[in-house]
Design a protein around this motif. Structure first.
Motif, short mmCIF file in Angstrom:
data_model
loop_
_atom_site.label_atom_id
_atom_site.label_comp_id
_atom_site.label_asym_id
_atom_site.label_seq_id
_atom_site.Cartn_x
_atom_site.Cartn_y
_atom_site.Cartn_z
N ARG A 103 30.12 35.30 51.87
CA ARG A 103 30.48 34.47 50.77
C ARG A 103 30.76 33.09 50.74
NH1 ARG A 103 34.46 38.71 47.26
NH2 ARG A 103 32.84 40.36 46.64
N ASN A 159 40.38 40.87 45.77
CA ASN A 159 40.63 41.20 44.36
C ASN A 159 40.97 42.65 44.16
OD1 ASN A 159 41.06 40.67 41.73
ND2 ASN A 159 38.84 41.09 41.22
N ALA A 160 40.00 43.59 45.16
CA ALA A 160 40.02 45.11 44.90
C ALA A 160 41.38 45.58 44.94
CB ALA A 160 39.19 45.53 45.60
N ILE A 186 31.54 47.26 41.56
CA ILE A 186 31.08 45.95 42.15
C ILE A 186 30.62 46.42 43.76
CG2 ILE A 186 31.97 43.82 43.26
CD1 ILE A 186 32.16 43.41 40.44
N PHE A 190 33.73 49.03 45.20
CA PHE A 190 34.81 49.04 44.23
C PHE A 190 34.31 49.29 42.96
CE2 PHE A 190 36.84 46.59 40.65
CZ PHE A 190 38.10 46.65 41.09
N HIS A 232 36.42 42.09 33.16
CA HIS A 232 35.05 41.20 32.99
C HIS A 232 34.00 41.75 33.71
CE1 HIS A 232 32.69 37.72 32.54
NE2 HIS A 232 32.70 37.30 33.77
N SER A 234 31.47 41.15 35.53
CA SER A 234 31.08 39.97 36.27
C SER A 234 29.62 40.14 36.73
CB SER A 234 31.96 39.70 37.33
OG SER A 234 32.43 40.63 38.03
N ASP A 264 41.15 41.86 34.42
CA ASP A 264 40.48 41.53 36.02
C ASP A 264 39.39 40.93 35.46
OD1 ASP A 264 39.30 41.71 38.60
OD2 ASP A 264 38.79 43.86 37.92
N GLY A 266 37.48 39.14 38.28
CA GLY A 266 36.66 39.20 38.95
C GLY A 266 36.52 37.71 39.88
N SER A 298 39.29 36.87 42.35
CA SER A 298 38.90 36.69 43.89
C SER A 298 39.11 35.23 44.47
CB SER A 298 37.50 36.98 44.16
OG SER A 298 37.32 38.40 44.10
N LYS A 301 35.28 33.90 45.32
CA LYS A 301 33.74 33.90 44.67
C LYS A 301 33.57 32.57 44.17
CE LYS A 301 33.66 38.72 43.47
NZ LYS A 301 33.70 39.68 42.44
C1 LIG Z 1 34.35 40.96 42.63
C2 LIG Z 1 35.16 41.74 41.77
C3 LIG Z 1 36.22 42.70 42.27
C4 LIG Z 1 36.36 42.79 43.59
O1 LIG Z 1 36.67 41.66 44.16
P1 LIG Z 1 36.77 41.55 45.84
O2 LIG Z 1 37.60 40.10 46.00
O3 LIG Z 1 35.43 41.65 46.16
O4 LIG Z 1 37.61 42.69 46.26
C5 LIG Z 1 36.77 43.33 41.28
N1 LIG Z 1 36.68 43.39 40.06
C6 LIG Z 1 35.56 42.34 39.50
C7 LIG Z 1 35.30 42.37 37.98
C8 LIG Z 1 34.87 41.70 40.60
O5 LIG Z 1 33.90 40.88 39.85
#
Ligand SMILES: *Cc1c(COP(=O)(O)O)cnc(C)c1O
Length: 477
Positions: A103, A159-160, A186, A190, A232, A234, A264, A266, A298, A301
């Motif tokens: 990333r 973010n998870a 995701i 996830f 979202h 994403s 959330d 993302g 995150s 990202k």
């Molecule tokens: C990417 C994402 C996650 C997971 O995030 P990580 O940082 O990869 O664990 C969760 N929810 C959404 C909506 C995402 O886009």
């Protein structure tokens, strides 16, 4: 090759102890453990036996030829094994947030902060003012609340983890209402329904895939409801006849029923990318302003920092999360704190973020600039290829990647490599074996090297890798 020729060749293969006595192999034994070299010799001989049986042409027919072939292979095998497994990669795919390639690339400031944290002690959990124990989140909490307008902030591993912690704290054993159009997956691991199950909360789906109205939520709310969740979408978009209940509408419902709203997001965008011709992505500030009580996103990202899960929102809710034992299990290390603080500081002055943060720089790179860089790269590669390949400049489409802005097509330019002697597959295999490894994209037997994702100074390394790869004989690699 007939059977007698095969068995003749098999008889000519040296024994393991003979290989170990070859001067160049014996030399290896002064650097590397004997078992490692012996194992490599065994593996090479087994492979050579198989290659002979399969009639492979790369096997030299004479005894001396065979011996030096085996020695050469042993040297290469041992060197390969001694190399670090995690290596630098030159990303020429044009995918900015390539999850397989780690990333976000960190800013120079974030890199320096990690180096600082690695090379000595830090005040990670010490308040230097009072000399008492402090919080490891203190370094970033104030900056996060200033940037997002939220009351409080907390950071976990990704973010998870942030979503898991929020659900488990705010809705464990109770119900969470979410739209059917937002049950996102995701990266294959996830998935909202599964994270929900893991957190101990019960998922209550409402609406349909394309349309969910506030009344759908209203009907699902009962005395067991703990939370309204907005995810979202994403990494996909629902287009056509759609109706989403937005964060502001959910916040109204939340007030009506006394329920918190979790968003959330993302990707954690802090700057409006629409200003740069990218599809609009809701910013964290917008989600907070729209009334979400807790927002998760995150760090690695679109924010362009280290892997992290950032949680911002109402103080009383975040205080409950901080007390959840899960927080200790999901906590970030000092390198993350260091890199995240340095990344976030750039956003305190919006202009600086656009100049310092590689992810943002790559995303907003201009067409003319990309074309100029591709021409320069093609010229350099042609020089290094020395007639073994033709390199031209072609127009390509880069992607954001990392499950962000899935529909964004970023016009870009690439150097396209075509060799008369080897296929694009073979060339890209050889480039992956280099250090740094080079990863491009194959299209119609052309190897495409998109300049958008090249970092400063990588053009020269890339040219050297191409030169070496084109020069290798068929038996090398
Ligand atoms: C990417 C994402 C996650 C997971 O995030 P990580 O940082 O990869 O664990 C969760 N929810 C959404 C909506 C995402 O886009």
């Amino acid at each position: 090759m007939n059977d007698s020729k095969r068995s003749g060749l098999l008889r000519k293969l040296p024994a393991v102890h003979e290989v170990l006595q070859a001067p160049r192999v014996a030399e290896l034994l002064t650097f590397y453990p004997r078992v490692l070299v012996t194992e490599a010799a065994r593996a090479v001989l087994n492979r050579a036996r198989r290659q002979i049986m399969e009639g492979e042409k790369a096997i030299p027919p004479s005894e001396e030829g065979l011996f030096s072939f085996v020695v050469q292979e042993v040297l290469k095998t041992v060197e390969r094994q001694a190399r670090p497994n995690l290596r630098r990669v030159i990303n020429a795919t044009g995918v900015v947030l390539h999850t397989n390639l780690g990333r976000a690339v960190l800013s120079l400031q974030a890199q320096a902060a990690v180096q600082m944290a690695a090379s000595g002690y830090t005040n990670l959990e010490l308040d230097l003012e009072t000399g008492r124990r402090g919080s490891r989140y203190a370094a970033v909490e104030g900056i996060l609340t200033r940037l997002t307008g939220a009351e409080s902030a907390l950071v976990v591993n990704n973010n998870a983890a942030a979503v898991l912690l929020a659900l488990s704290t705010l809705a464990g054993g109770r119900e969470v209402v979410v739209s059917r159009g937002q049950l996102i997956e995701i990266g294959g691991s996830f998935r909202i329904p599964e994270v929900m199950a893991q957190s101990g909360a019960r998922l209550v789906e409402v609406g349909t895939t394309n349309k969910t109205y506030p009344d759908d939520y209203r009907r699902a709310i009962n005395e067991n409801t703990a939370l309204l969740l907005h995810v979202h979408t994403s990494n996909y978009r629902i287009v056509g006849f759609t109706r989403e209940t937005g964060i502001a509408e959910l916040a109204d419902l939340g007030r009506e029923f006394g329920l918190p709203v979790l968003s959330d997001l993302g990707s954690g965008v802090l700057v409006d990318l629409e200003d740069f011709g990218l599809p609009g992505e809701p910013t964290v500030q917008q989600a907070v302003a729209a009334g979400a009580d807790v927002v998760t996103f995150s760090g690695d990202k679109l924010l362009g920092g280290p892997q992290a899960g950032i949680i911002v929102g109402k103080r009383h809710l975040l205080e409950r999360m901080k007390k959840n034992p899960l927080t200790r299990a999901l906590r970030i290390d000092k390198f993350t704190v260091a890199a995240l603080e340095a990344t976030l500081r750039a956003y305190l002055d919006g202009e600086r973020a656009l100049e310092e943060i590689p992810v943002l720089k790559m995303l907003i790179a201009g067409r003319a600039d990309l074309e100029r860089r591709a021409r320069e790269l093609a010229r350099l590669l042609n020089e290094h290829a020395a007639g073994r390949a033709q390199i031209t400049v072609v127009q390509v489409t880069s992607r954001v990647g990392g499950g962000a802005l899935p529909t964004a097509e970023l016009p870009s330019f690439a150097a396209a490599v075509k060799s008369e002697e080897i296929s694009a597959e073979e060339l890209s295999w050889r480039l992956r074996a280099k250090d740094p490894a080079v990863i491009g994209r194959i299209q119609e037997d052309l190897l495409l090297l998109d300049v958008r994702t090249l970092q400063e100074g990588e053009e020269k390394l890339l040219a050297q890798a191409i030169k070496d790869a084109l020069k290798e004989g068929p038996e090398d690699g």
